[in-house]
Design an enzyme around this catalytic site. Sequence first.
Site, PDB file in Angstrom:
ATOM      1  N   SER A 188       2.525   4.615   3.456  1.00  0.00           N
ATOM      2  CA  SER A 188       1.336   4.681   2.609  1.00  0.00           C
ATOM      3  C   SER A 188       1.650   4.169   1.197  1.00  0.00           C
ATOM      4  O   SER A 188       2.023   3.010   1.022  1.00  0.00           O
ATOM      5  CB  SER A 188       0.793   6.108   2.604  1.00  0.00           C
ATOM      6  OG  SER A 188      -0.533   6.157   2.134  1.00  0.00           O
ATOM      7  N   ASP A 287      -6.553   4.365  11.704  1.00  0.00           N
ATOM      8  CA  ASP A 287      -6.389   4.506  10.260  1.00  0.00           C
ATOM      9  C   ASP A 287      -7.490   3.672   9.594  1.00  0.00           C
ATOM     10  O   ASP A 287      -7.251   2.572   9.089  1.00  0.00           O
ATOM     11  CB  ASP A 287      -5.006   4.022   9.846  1.00  0.00           C
ATOM     12  CG  ASP A 287      -4.667   4.323   8.392  1.00  0.00           C
ATOM     13  OD1 ASP A 287      -5.532   4.886   7.692  1.00  0.00           O
ATOM     14  OD2 ASP A 287      -3.552   3.991   7.975  1.00  0.00           O
ATOM     15  N   HIS A 320      -3.609   7.758  10.262  1.00  0.00           N
ATOM     16  CA  HIS A 320      -2.718   7.553   9.128  1.00  0.00           C
ATOM     17  C   HIS A 320      -1.535   8.527   9.143  1.00  0.00           C
ATOM     18  O   HIS A 320      -1.702   9.725   9.300  1.00  0.00           O
ATOM     19  CB  HIS A 320      -3.518   7.724   7.833  1.00  0.00           C
ATOM     20  CG  HIS A 320      -2.826   7.237   6.619  1.00  0.00           C
ATOM     21  ND1 HIS A 320      -2.434   5.924   6.439  1.00  0.00           N
ATOM     22  CD2 HIS A 320      -2.438   7.888   5.475  1.00  0.00           C
ATOM     23  CE1 HIS A 320      -1.857   5.789   5.273  1.00  0.00           C
ATOM     24  NE2 HIS A 320      -1.829   6.963   4.672  1.00  0.00           N
TER      25      HIS A 320
END
Length: 345
Positions: A188, A287, A320
């Site tokens: 991320s 995601d 995610h």
Amino acid sequence: MVKMVACDLSVLEFWVSLYATMTPTTKEVDFEILPFIRVYKDGSVERLEGSPFAPPTPDQDPETGVSSKDITISENPSVSARLYLPKLTDHTQNQKLPILVYFHGGGFCIESAFGSIYHRYLNNLVSQVHVLAISVEYRLAPEHFLPAAYEDSWAALQWVASQSAGNDKEPWLINNGDFGRIFIGGDSAGANIVHNMAMRAGVESLPCGVKILGAYLVHPYFFSSKAYGSESKEGHEKSLPHVVWDFLYPSATGSVDNPMLNPEGPGAPSLTGIGCDRMLVCVAGKDELIKERGVWYFEIMRKSGWKGEIELFEVEEESHIFHIFNIESENAKAMVKRLASFIFK
């Protein structure tokens, strides 16, 4: 009976009074990104997400056999890290291991290298892949707006490279680290840091002539002022990635088109100079917020003219950073194997 009621009432009044003294005075909210963080007008910060502190295990983690310890890289600014060493046998005691410098996620404003979720993840990763890892604790916004996290991460990468000279006497790195096989990785926001560290390494030399062999980016955070893929063109500037970036880096030139977030934005340096030989980009099919940006990054790197090798790995049915929250899942295990094959290629 009356006495009992009176007693109960006095106890109730006591707890109500105690609760009132413990409850903070209502403060005016200045800015919030729910469900992650809230900033008050008095300057105080409330982090609504994030895992609790987990101590290192210098005498080996009971589940994985991995040893870990915390080190200080810099006092001013404050930069630290947690080192991870896999279990070694008499035959592998002096074995040279690939070095992984890891940057945690959390939107640059929550989570920690010392948090339980990343401690558990790195223990598992190090034991399975058999690498020596350094998980970097960088400063968070809004107490320290970007580019603080980038500067801290670069300082940590420089520190790791400097250990190749053997001067600082960090025994795990000196005795077991292979400085010819340095990798950087992150998820991320941490994956965004990976890109920017690799770009900087292509311009500025690391100490002792150390080079980055490979970089892997898991569910990377990138964005731009121009909508991409299924991103809505209407209200694009109000989308979460845009709002978060403006909060994290209020002084950024070009807002979301700053090269740190948009690698092909106005004035961005050529991607051909990125300082590593190999890259692995991982995305998750569910995601929805940034999956397409990961594919976008893969494509612009692939078409940039960079001479290195780049690969894309997608897990269609996951969301995610699923691999960190659920390390025991089959898809998470598959990701670990994919990373191992990338490192030991």
